[in-house]
Design a protein around this motif. Structure first.
Motif, mmCIF file in Angstrom:
data_model
loop_
_atom_site.group_PDB
_atom_site.id
_atom_site.type_symbol
_atom_site.label_atom_id
_atom_site.label_comp_id
_atom_site.label_asym_id
_atom_site.label_seq_id
_atom_site.Cartn_x
_atom_site.Cartn_y
_atom_site.Cartn_z
ATOM 1 N N ARG A 1 0.834 -1.213 0.000
ATOM 2 C CA ARG A 1 0.000 0.000 0.000
ATOM 3 C C ARG A 1 0.866 1.259 0.000
ATOM 4 O O ARG A 1 0.540 2.251 -0.670
ATOM 5 C CB ARG A 1 -0.929 -0.002 1.220
ATOM 6 C CG ARG A 1 -2.043 1.025 1.116
ATOM 7 C CD ARG A 1 -3.019 0.897 2.278
ATOM 8 N NE ARG A 1 -3.658 -0.400 2.348
ATOM 9 C CZ ARG A 1 -4.676 -0.774 1.580
ATOM 10 N NH1 ARG A 1 -5.149 0.074 0.677
ATOM 11 N NH2 ARG A 1 -5.214 -1.968 1.714
ATOM 12 N N ALA A 2 1.984 1.221 0.706
ATOM 13 C CA ALA A 2 2.890 2.367 0.714
ATOM 14 C C ALA A 2 3.446 2.620 -0.680
ATOM 15 O O ALA A 2 3.543 3.775 -1.120
ATOM 16 C CB ALA A 2 4.022 2.133 1.705
ATOM 17 N N VAL A 3 3.804 1.552 -1.382
ATOM 18 C CA VAL A 3 4.302 1.697 -2.749
ATOM 19 C C VAL A 3 3.225 2.307 -3.633
ATOM 20 O O VAL A 3 3.475 3.252 -4.395
ATOM 21 C CB VAL A 3 4.754 0.331 -3.306
ATOM 22 C CG1 VAL A 3 5.003 0.419 -4.821
ATOM 23 C CG2 VAL A 3 6.022 -0.142 -2.606
ATOM 24 N N ARG A 4 2.006 1.793 -3.533
ATOM 25 C CA ARG A 4 0.919 2.326 -4.350
ATOM 26 C C ARG A 4 0.661 3.801 -4.031
ATOM 27 O O ARG A 4 0.486 4.626 -4.931
ATOM 28 C CB ARG A 4 -0.356 1.502 -4.139
ATOM 29 C CG ARG A 4 -1.525 2.013 -4.977
ATOM 30 C CD ARG A 4 -2.735 1.110 -4.922
ATOM 31 N NE ARG A 4 -3.799 1.694 -5.735
ATOM 32 C CZ ARG A 4 -4.498 1.042 -6.647
ATOM 33 N NH1 ARG A 4 -4.249 -0.232 -6.894
ATOM 34 N NH2 ARG A 4 -5.454 1.657 -7.325
ATOM 35 N N ASP A 5 0.628 4.136 -2.741
ATOM 36 C CA ASP A 5 0.359 5.520 -2.347
ATOM 37 C C ASP A 5 1.437 6.472 -2.868
ATOM 38 O O ASP A 5 1.123 7.572 -3.347
ATOM 39 C CB ASP A 5 0.269 5.618 -0.822
ATOM 40 C CG ASP A 5 -0.988 4.978 -0.253
ATOM 41 O OD1 ASP A 5 -1.904 4.681 -1.037
ATOM 42 O OD2 ASP A 5 -1.036 4.768 0.978
ATOM 43 N N VAL A 6 2.701 6.064 -2.771
ATOM 44 C CA VAL A 6 3.787 6.923 -3.256
ATOM 45 C C VAL A 6 3.691 7.102 -4.760
ATOM 46 O O VAL A 6 3.874 8.212 -5.283
ATOM 47 C CB VAL A 6 5.158 6.336 -2.856
ATOM 48 C CG1 VAL A 6 6.281 7.025 -3.614
ATOM 49 C CG2 VAL A 6 5.377 6.476 -1.356
ATOM 50 N N LEU A 7 3.403 6.042 -5.478
ATOM 51 C CA LEU A 7 3.270 6.152 -6.929
ATOM 52 C C LEU A 7 2.147 7.108 -7.304
ATOM 53 O O LEU A 7 2.318 7.996 -8.155
ATOM 54 C CB LEU A 7 3.006 4.771 -7.537
ATOM 55 C CG LEU A 7 4.191 3.808 -7.560
ATOM 56 C CD1 LEU A 7 3.725 2.412 -7.946
ATOM 57 C CD2 LEU A 7 5.264 4.283 -8.535
ATOM 58 N N GLN A 8 1.005 6.949 -6.667
ATOM 59 C CA GLN A 8 -0.132 7.816 -6.988
ATOM 60 C C GLN A 8 0.138 9.265 -6.602
ATOM 61 O O GLN A 8 -0.272 10.189 -7.317
ATOM 62 C CB GLN A 8 -1.396 7.301 -6.314
ATOM 63 C CG GLN A 8 -1.893 5.987 -6.919
ATOM 64 C CD GLN A 8 -3.142 5.456 -6.253
ATOM 65 O OE1 GLN A 8 -3.246 5.439 -5.018
ATOM 66 N NE2 GLN A 8 -4.101 4.995 -7.037
ATOM 67 N N SER A 9 0.846 9.471 -5.506
ATOM 68 C CA SER A 9 1.162 10.836 -5.101
ATOM 69 C C SER A 9 2.122 11.508 -6.074
ATOM 70 O O SER A 9 2.211 12.739 -6.123
ATOM 71 C CB SER A 9 1.757 10.849 -3.687
ATOM 72 O OG SER A 9 3.062 10.287 -3.665
ATOM 73 N N ASN A 10 2.834 10.685 -6.862
ATOM 74 C CA ASN A 10 3.730 11.213 -7.887
ATOM 75 C C ASN A 10 3.088 11.219 -9.276
ATOM 76 O O ASN A 10 3.788 11.347 -10.286
ATOM 77 C CB ASN A 10 5.027 10.399 -7.917
ATOM 78 C CG ASN A 10 5.991 10.804 -6.821
ATOM 79 O OD1 ASN A 10 6.758 11.751 -6.954
ATOM 80 N ND2 ASN A 10 5.943 10.075 -5.704
ATOM 81 N N GLY A 11 1.774 11.082 -9.315
ATOM 82 C CA GLY A 11 1.049 11.214 -10.573
ATOM 83 C C GLY A 11 1.016 9.984 -11.446
ATOM 84 O O GLY A 11 0.714 10.078 -12.642
ATOM 85 N N VAL A 12 1.300 8.824 -10.873
ATOM 86 C CA VAL A 12 1.282 7.589 -11.645
ATOM 87 C C VAL A 12 -0.097 6.936 -11.529
ATOM 88 O O VAL A 12 -0.603 6.745 -10.425
ATOM 89 C CB VAL A 12 2.353 6.600 -11.150
ATOM 90 C CG1 VAL A 12 2.301 5.301 -11.955
ATOM 91 C CG2 VAL A 12 3.740 7.236 -11.268
ATOM 92 N N GLU A 13 -0.689 6.595 -12.665
ATOM 93 C CA GLU A 13 -1.969 5.884 -12.658
ATOM 94 C C GLU A 13 -1.694 4.389 -12.503
ATOM 95 O O GLU A 13 -0.875 3.822 -13.214
ATOM 96 C CB GLU A 13 -2.724 6.129 -13.959
ATOM 97 C CG GLU A 13 -4.051 5.395 -14.035
ATOM 98 C CD GLU A 13 -4.756 5.542 -15.362
ATOM 99 O OE1 GLU A 13 -5.839 4.955 -15.542
ATOM 100 O OE2 GLU A 13 -4.202 6.232 -16.256
#
Length: 249
Positions: A230-242
């Motif tokens: 979940r941390a990986v997903r959250d960081v990716l999304q916070s950096n604009g990754v879909e």
């Protein structure tokens, strides 16, 4: 906007599958080689459907005792027949449930061996091409797996790893060596972001290398795996990754 798939290897008897299926967008289901049986395959497929997660087969050397991690365990026609039985078992279960598989990703030592071994990669690509539904093949870019996928006209999904160290040639540092697995979550999340946005990673010799990635593997067999994922997903999304599954071509 950059996009990336998050995949996890499931149906292997771990306690975190249900949590991971709320986070990832595709999963690779053990189908009897290194782990898994009829009940676990059906259970994992049902859970994947409920979470709108793309489901694929995760065949392996038929080595349950060694969890499919013994290099060179089997080859030739015997391996072809074993992998065919594994993938067919999962595909048949999916059909009974009313769904279809989307991809094949080899497991463990078979994956690592097929990266370099043309004969093994050819076997993996062949069983993928013979499965109904135009399945994609998941593997490391620029390897024998990608070449075999091209020969068989398969869609190839380039996979990279957020929690594994890389060699300068783009392969993974062997698990037995120190530093092969990133235990620091901040290192893993940084690597995931660089892979998804820039297509690069720093190898263990300090060299920055290009690594193609359509999908990032989230390992789910350790305590706290779901929180890490979940941390990986959250960081990716916070950096604009879909975050979404790779679209079938």
């Amino acid at each position: 906007m950059p996009t990336i798939d998050l995949n996890a290897d499931l149906g292997e008897g771990d306690a975190f599958d249900s949590e991971l299926l709320e986070i990832v967008t595709s999963c690779n289901i053990a189908c009897g080689g290194h782990a898994g049986d009829a009940a676990s395959m059906a259970q994992t497929l049902h859970a994947a459907i409920a979470n709108n997660v793309a489901a694929g087969a995760h065949p392996a050397y038929p080595d349950r005792e060694g969890f499919g991690r013994v290099s060179g365990f089997l080859s030739g026609s015997a391996l072809y027949e074993s992998l065919t039985r594994q993938v067919t078992a999962l595909a048949d279960t999916a059909a009974q449930i009313g769904t279809r598989l989307t991809h094949v990703k080899p497991h463990g030592a078979l994956y690592n061996d097929a990266v370099h071994n043309k004969e093994l990669a050819e076997i993996v690509a062949r069983i993928t091409s013979e499965c109904p539904g135009s399945l994609a093949l998941v593997g490391m870019a620029g390897t024998q797996l990608e070449s075999a996928a091209d020969r068989h006209g398969l869609q190839f999904i380039a996979e990279a790893f957020v929690d594994r160290a890389y060699e300068a040639d783009g392969t993974l540092v062997p698990r037995a060596e120190p530093g092969a697995v990133h235990s620091d979550l901040s290192v893993a999340t940084t690597q995931a972001t660089r892979l998804a946005i820039d297509g690069e990673v720093t190898a263990r010799n300090g060299e920055v290398i290009s690594v193609a990635a359509d999908s990032l593997c989230i390992h789910g067999d350790t305590p706290g795996a779901a929180d890490s994922a979940r941390a990986v997903r959250d960081v990716l999304q916070s950096n604009g990754v879909e975050i979404r599954a790779v679209q079938k071509r």
